[in-house]
Design an enzyme around this catalytic site. Structure first.
Site, PDB file in Angstrom:
ATOM      1  N   LYS A 191      20.680 -61.165  -2.620  1.00 18.22           N
ATOM      2  CA  LYS A 191      19.725 -61.876  -1.764  1.00 18.22           C
ATOM      3  C   LYS A 191      18.896 -62.791  -2.673  1.00 18.22           C
ATOM      4  O   LYS A 191      17.944 -62.365  -3.291  1.00 18.22           O
ATOM      5  CB  LYS A 191      18.818 -60.862  -1.066  1.00 18.22           C
TER       6      LYS A 191
ATOM      7  N   CYS B 147       8.518 -64.950 -16.873  1.00 19.64           N
ATOM      8  CA  CYS B 147       7.777 -63.674 -16.896  1.00 19.64           C
ATOM      9  C   CYS B 147       7.553 -63.189 -18.314  1.00 19.64           C
ATOM     10  O   CYS B 147       6.622 -62.434 -18.561  1.00 19.64           O
ATOM     11  CB  CYS B 147       8.511 -62.636 -16.073  1.00 19.64           C
TER      12      CYS B 147
ATOM     13  N   GLU C 222      12.347 -55.518 -12.684  1.00 20.40           N
ATOM     14  CA  GLU C 222      11.797 -56.342 -13.769  1.00 20.40           C
ATOM     15  C   GLU C 222      10.711 -57.183 -13.119  1.00 20.40           C
ATOM     16  O   GLU C 222      11.010 -58.076 -12.324  1.00 20.40           O
ATOM     17  CB  GLU C 222      12.906 -57.184 -14.395  1.00 20.40           C
TER      18      GLU C 222
ATOM     19  N   GLU D  43      -1.092 -62.745 -13.689  1.00 18.27           N
ATOM     20  CA  GLU D  43      -0.009 -63.619 -14.120  1.00 18.27           C
ATOM     21  C   GLU D  43      -0.218 -64.996 -13.469  1.00 18.27           C
ATOM     22  O   GLU D  43      -0.440 -65.093 -12.264  1.00 18.27           O
ATOM     23  CB  GLU D  43       1.324 -63.019 -13.668  1.00 18.27           C
TER      24      GLU D  43
END
Ligand code: ADP
Length: 494
Positions: free
Chosen positions: A189, A299, A265, A398
């Site tokens: 997906k 990331c 992750e 973040e």
């Protein structure tokens, strides 16, 4: 919005998803738009798959796992994945144009998003062919006499792979190819903003490989519910996911009722500890470059720079010089190193966080807004914020933009404490003239991976995973392959 011109290299991908061996549109014919972030124009459409489409894909993967030889025939899997490797290689330039169209990634830096994942397909095909699926565990004394034990590594079953938009082809491959090679069947997906790196992968599997119907499926959709349906489906044995920590928590919760194996992750807020004996002229320009090349949409990028107070101004000056002159612009132009953010929503999030940093007392050294010469496209200036309070929002959240925060420290212990003051623990970096000193600091960082003096921890042969709220489990390395296998111990008379 108007329809995109094609003379810039913009290229639309396949609109169709792949379910049970057939490339298809959703029943209603509904589509959603894919926008090229450098022009803000619609580049094309993708079929808007539904929860029902997802249920059919999971059913197909379940059947293919339970009723075909895929899970048991290593040689056939190797054959199919080598076909996939060769097909991706043939489609490479098409995939590159589609990637730039969807993501706005500069052509100059597409190697890690095109060449690397294609090479990884071959890597996993060979790794999986040579893997020892039956290991003799020796003879063990038991109350009923000696038992010979063997460990049989077996595929987990149906794997749902949910991927983000920042490095779409790379992660589509990284999350699915080791799973397939290990004998699982897969439903992929892809993210809403980057459906074509998924649909093209599906088209290549369907048209150019012998991978049987149902073994690999791709469902694209503009709705989060479709990913949620995959992560909750009781017929799915495992979810592998890369994306935000918030979505990772939702996926864990959705899988709880059937105790799904979950490989996550997630986000990062990695620190780069620059020790007082470091070579600043090499470490800091590189740190600034790494913050900008993917428009900060990475990331693992160390986004918090920790500088010794004794060399603070010198460090800021070097970062500023690199960021202020950084080549931001049209991703199709060779030499451009930073393209746009992927969407206006992402750019607004980045600009909002920069503002929150300034409001909380950080000093804006360079950037902070939209480049004046780039009014069209979701561009953001490379931005350096100094004197950042380690507890402030900008040091804790973040950002996913070309933004570095700088915080001074006094001793190595302070630096480690600031680095560890985070809910995240994905990667990190240490720079020092003394590698042993840097190594000792790296060992004290509560994070999954650390780079010392620019020598990257990241690569297909080494386990990569996050600690704390940055993830569960590993990609890459032997650990990364074993994630897609269950270890079954069989005891028998010695
Ligand atoms: P972002 O917020 O940057 O879009 P996400 O982590 O939400 O990043 O998205 C990563 C992937 O997770 C995408 O493919 C998205 O469709 C999918 N997703 C979003 N919400 C859910 C959910 N509740 N369950 C499963 N997948 C989801």
């Amino acid at each position: 919005m108007t329809t995109a011109q094609t003379d810039t290299g913009v290229l639309a991908g396949d609109e169709r998803m792949l379910i049970d061996g057939e490339l298809q549109l959703t029943g209603s014919g509904a589509t959603f738009e894919v926008v090229h972030p450098a022009s803000e124009q619609v580049a094309g459409q993708a079929t808007d798959g539904t929860v029902e489409d997802m249920a059919r894909a999971v059913g197909a993967a379940r059947r293919a796992f339970d009723e075909t030889d895929w899970s048991r025939d290593v040689e056939f899997r190797h054959h199919c994945l080598m076909q996939l490797h060769d097909a991706l290689e043939r489609n490479k330039e098409r995939l590159r144009r589609i990637l730039i169209t969807e993501v706005g990634c500069p052509v100059t830096v597409t190697g890690s998003q095109i060449e690397s994942p294609i090479a990884e397909v071959e890597h996993w095909a060979e790794h999986g062919r040579n893997f020892d699926y039956l290991v003799d565990n020796g003879v063990h004394e038991t109350p009923l006499g000696p038992a010979q034990r063997k460990i049989h590594y077996e595929p987990v079953g149906v794997v749902g792979a949910i991927t983000p938009w920042n490095v779409p082809l790379y992660l589509n491959i990284a999350e699915t190819v080791p799973a397939l090679m290990a004998g699982n069947t897969v439903v992929l997906k892809p993210a809403q903003l980057t459906p074509w790196s998924g649909t093209e992968y599906g088209r290549i599997v369907a048209e150019e490989t012998d991978i049987p119907a149902g073994v690999f499926n791709v469902v694209v959709s503009n709705a989060n519910e479709v990913g949620a349906a995959l992560s909750a489906d009781p017929r799915v044995d495992m979810i592998t996911f890369t994306g935000s920590t918030a979505t990772g928590r939702a996926i864990l919760a959705a899988g709880a009722s059937t105790v799904k194996k979950t490989l996550l992750e997630l986000g990062g807020k990695s620190a780069h500890i620059v020790l007082d004996d470091a070579d600043f002229t090499s470490a800091l320009p590189m740190a600034a470059m790494m913050a900008c090349v993917m428009s900060g949409q990475s990331c693992i990028m160390p986004s918090r720079i920790l500088l010794p107070r004794s060399r603070y101004d010198e460090g800021i000056e070097l970062l500023k010089n690199m960021m202020a002159g950084f080549p931001v612009g049209d991703p199709w132009t060779p030499g451009t190193m930073q393209g746009p953010q992927i969407s206006e929503g992402q750019r607004q999030k980045v600009l909002g966080l920069i503002k929150s940093g300034i409001d909380s007392g950080a000093r804006l050294v360079t950037g902070g807004g939209i480049p004046e010469n780039l009014p069209v496209g979701y561009y953001t200036q490379p931005t350096l914020l100094a004197d950042v309070d380690p507890d402030s929002q900008i040091a804790q959240e973040e950002i996913f933009g070309p933004v570095l925060t700088v915080t001074p420290y006094d001793t190595d212990d302070d630096a480690v404490a600031i680095a560890n003051n985070s809910i995240y623990g994905l990667s990190g970096e240490v720079s020092s003239g003394d590698v042993e000193r840097a190594f000792a600091v790296a060992c004290r960082m509560r994070t999954g991976n650390v780079t010392i003096n620019g020598k990257s921890h990241f690569g297909i042969g080494s386990p990569f995973g996050g600690t704390k709220q940055s993830g569960l489990g590993y990609r890459n390395g032997e650990e990364g392959y074993k994630e897609y296998l269950d270890a079954k111990t069989i005891g028998m008379p010695a």
